[in-house]
Design a protein around this motif. Structure first.
Motif, short mmCIF file in Angstrom:
data_model
loop_
_atom_site.label_atom_id
_atom_site.label_comp_id
_atom_site.label_asym_id
_atom_site.label_seq_id
_atom_site.Cartn_x
_atom_site.Cartn_y
_atom_site.Cartn_z
N PRO A 203 6.04 -1.61 -5.50
CA PRO A 203 5.30 -0.78 -4.53
C PRO A 203 3.90 -1.30 -4.25
O PRO A 203 3.25 -1.92 -5.10
N LEU A 204 3.45 -1.05 -3.03
CA LEU A 204 2.03 -1.17 -2.72
C LEU A 204 1.28 -0.08 -3.49
O LEU A 204 1.87 0.93 -3.87
N LYS A 205 0.00 -0.26 -3.70
CA LYS A 205 -0.82 0.73 -4.39
C LYS A 205 -1.81 1.36 -3.41
O LYS A 205 -2.56 0.64 -2.75
N GLY A 206 -1.79 2.68 -3.35
CA GLY A 206 -2.70 3.37 -2.46
C GLY A 206 -4.15 3.07 -2.78
O GLY A 206 -4.55 3.07 -3.95
N GLY A 207 -4.95 2.78 -1.74
CA GLY A 207 -6.36 2.50 -1.92
C GLY A 207 -6.69 1.07 -2.26
O GLY A 207 -7.87 0.70 -2.35
N LYS A 208 -5.67 0.22 -2.44
CA LYS A 208 -5.89 -1.19 -2.77
C LYS A 208 -5.76 -2.03 -1.50
O LYS A 208 -4.98 -1.70 -0.61
N PHE B 37 -4.78 -4.91 5.02
CA PHE B 37 -4.54 -3.48 5.17
C PHE B 37 -4.71 -2.77 3.83
O PHE B 37 -4.60 -3.38 2.77
N GLU B 38 -4.97 -1.48 3.94
CA GLU B 38 -5.20 -0.64 2.75
C GLU B 38 -4.29 0.58 2.84
O GLU B 38 -4.59 1.52 3.56
N PRO B 39 -3.17 0.61 2.14
CA PRO B 39 -2.27 1.76 2.18
C PRO B 39 -2.92 3.00 1.58
O PRO B 39 -3.80 2.90 0.72
N THR B 40 -2.47 4.16 2.03
CA THR B 40 -3.01 5.41 1.51
C THR B 40 -2.17 5.97 0.37
O THR B 40 -2.56 6.95 -0.26
N ASP B 41 -1.01 5.35 0.12
CA ASP B 41 -0.12 5.84 -0.94
C ASP B 41 0.65 4.67 -1.52
O ASP B 41 0.55 3.54 -1.02
N ASP B 42 1.45 4.91 -2.55
CA ASP B 42 2.21 3.85 -3.21
C ASP B 42 3.54 3.63 -2.49
O ASP B 42 4.61 4.02 -2.97
N TYR B 43 3.48 2.97 -1.35
CA TYR B 43 4.67 2.80 -0.51
C TYR B 43 5.62 1.76 -1.11
O TYR B 43 5.20 0.71 -1.57
N THR B 44 6.90 2.08 -1.08
CA THR B 44 7.92 1.22 -1.68
C THR B 44 8.66 0.36 -0.67
O THR B 44 9.35 -0.57 -1.05
N HIS B 45 8.55 0.70 0.62
CA HIS B 45 9.29 -0.01 1.66
C HIS B 45 8.35 -0.45 2.78
O HIS B 45 7.30 0.16 3.00
N ILE B 46 8.79 -1.47 3.50
CA ILE B 46 8.04 -1.96 4.65
C ILE B 46 8.95 -1.98 5.87
O ILE B 46 10.16 -2.21 5.75
N THR B 47 8.39 -1.68 7.04
CA THR B 47 9.14 -1.69 8.29
C THR B 47 8.38 -2.48 9.33
O THR B 47 7.17 -2.28 9.51
N PHE B 48 9.07 -3.41 9.99
CA PHE B 48 8.52 -4.16 11.11
C PHE B 48 9.08 -3.56 12.41
O PHE B 48 10.29 -3.37 12.53
N GLU B 49 8.21 -3.32 13.37
CA GLU B 49 8.61 -2.66 14.61
C GLU B 49 8.04 -3.42 15.81
O GLU B 49 6.85 -3.74 15.85
N ALA B 50 8.90 -3.73 16.78
CA ALA B 50 8.43 -4.23 18.07
C ALA B 50 8.03 -3.03 18.92
O ALA B 50 8.74 -2.02 18.94
N PHE B 51 6.88 -3.12 19.61
CA PHE B 51 6.42 -1.97 20.38
C PHE B 51 5.76 -2.43 21.66
O PHE B 51 5.45 -3.60 21.86
#
Length: 377
Positions: A98-103, A169-183
């Protein structure tokens, strides 16, 4: 003997620090999107977030749709499109840890655009070229395809050759997944057909430096032909708009669960300024959940109360885009309340676009808000 011990200690320290540095990296599975080239198929390690397998992204260069750009790394890459029926492609996977929130983290990926991407128009029928530039959005979440928090976003990818993009980037929570999106280009009044090519993603690296830097292209300049085909358009500075609406009967950031029916009056408005969304999207940020849950508790304790959920945008977008976005955001809040047990008949969801600003400055964050109005007691 002492010198030998010292040399061994230094060597051990160096090796260990290298191991610890490697251990701190967060890896993607198949970051170069390697697999057999084919349309409507994902490379190993990636999940299709588009629902319909027939609308999955493409492993290129398969030659399908006229896409012939060579890979930046390996033999294949990922190609995603946005469509003129307001649908767009997304892919996702679980991170190695996971990413770590605030890091703060750093991430790199190569991006390009195909000049030709010939397919069928979903909105109009017939042949269309999906050659218009699109942008990349990167989200963190807690499950596959969960777009919980917008980690990073590029400008439109206008160039036809591969360029490396750097993100912090700085995540706000301990996210476990990543998503790439075309927009799409944002704000945008009408959806269009466009494409985005992705290749050779790096590990996600924790860093101790400033995390406020915006994504930038590294080391190479965009080719001259791209600047001619896609001229840069600058946004004029914010300008005053129509006078702000009166602020009568408005309560800022209420403690809903402490309210009682006798404290309320018909037409009273409560401003939920802590309700935030992903940029130009309807995804409610996780940090908004506590205030929404407080509203759920209030509605549960006061079953006779009917409310209107009003969505409001800033003044930077076209009228139709603002109206549609604010309506969809109001609906997103309503759907959250319904998912928590609130009866739908007690809710009216309405989008006001930019017609009721509370500040005369177009890009003032105060204008982009969610209001709750008491309709019936």
């Amino acid at each position: 003997m002492y010198k030998l011990f010292f040399a061994v200690a230094v060597l051990f320290s160096t090796v260990c620090s290298g191991v610890f540095a490697q251990d701190s990296l967060i890896y993607l599975q198949n970051p170069s999107f390697e697999d057999v080239p084919q349309a409507n198929h994902l490379p190993k390690g990636w999940v299709n977030c588009n629902g319909d397998a027939a609308l999955a992204p493409d492993i290129q260069p398969s030659g399908d749709f006229g896409v012939t750009t060579p890979a930046q790394h390996g033999k294949t890459y990922m190609a995603m499109v946005v469509r003129d029926n307001e649908t767009w492609e997304k892919i996702s996977q679980k991170l190695s840890k996971p990413l770590k929130g605030g890091k703060c983290y750093e991430f790199k990926i190569f991006l390009a655009r195909s000049e030709k991407y010939i397919g069928q128009s979903e909105a109009k029928g017939g042949q269309a070229n999906y050659g218009t530039p699109a942008k990349l959005r990167i989200y963190g979440g807690f499950s596959a395809c969960d777009r919980q928090f917008l980690l990073a976003e590029t400008n439109l990818i206008v160039h036809f050759r591969w360029l490396e993009y750097n993100f912090r980037f700085e995540p706000t929570d301990d996210y476990t997944h990543i998503t790439f999106e075309a927009f799409y280009k944002t704000p945008n009044l009408f959806p269009y057909n466009g494409n985005l090519l992705l290749d050779n993603a790096s590990p996600i690296t924790p860093i101790t430096e400033d995390c406020e830097e915006k994504p930038e292209v590294a080391k190479v300049e965009q080719p001259k032909k791209d600047s001619v085909v896609n001229p840069v358009v600058t946004t004029p500075p914010p300008a005053p708009i129509q006078p702000p609406v009166a602020e009568a009967k408005v309560v800022l950031n209420p403690n809903f669960s402490a309210l009682k029916t006798e404290d309320l009056s018909k037409g009273q408005t409560f401003r939920m300024s802590s309700i935030n969304f992903a940029v130009n999207d309807t995804i409610i940020n996780r940090a908004s959940y506590p205030q929404l849950d407080d509203l759920v508790k209030f509605l549960t304790n006061n079953p006779g109360v009917l409310i209107e959920i009003g969505g409001h945008t800033n003044g930077l977008c076209e009228d139709n885009f603002c109206n549609r976005l604010s309506q969809r955001r109001a609906a997103a809040v309503g759907n959250y309340l319904i998912s928590k047990g609130v009866v739908q008949e007690r809710l009216v969801m309405k989008g006001y676009g930019k017609t009721q600003p509370v500040s005369a400055v177009k890009n003032d964050p105060k204008n982009q808000r969610v209001d709750v109005k008491i309709l019936e007691l």
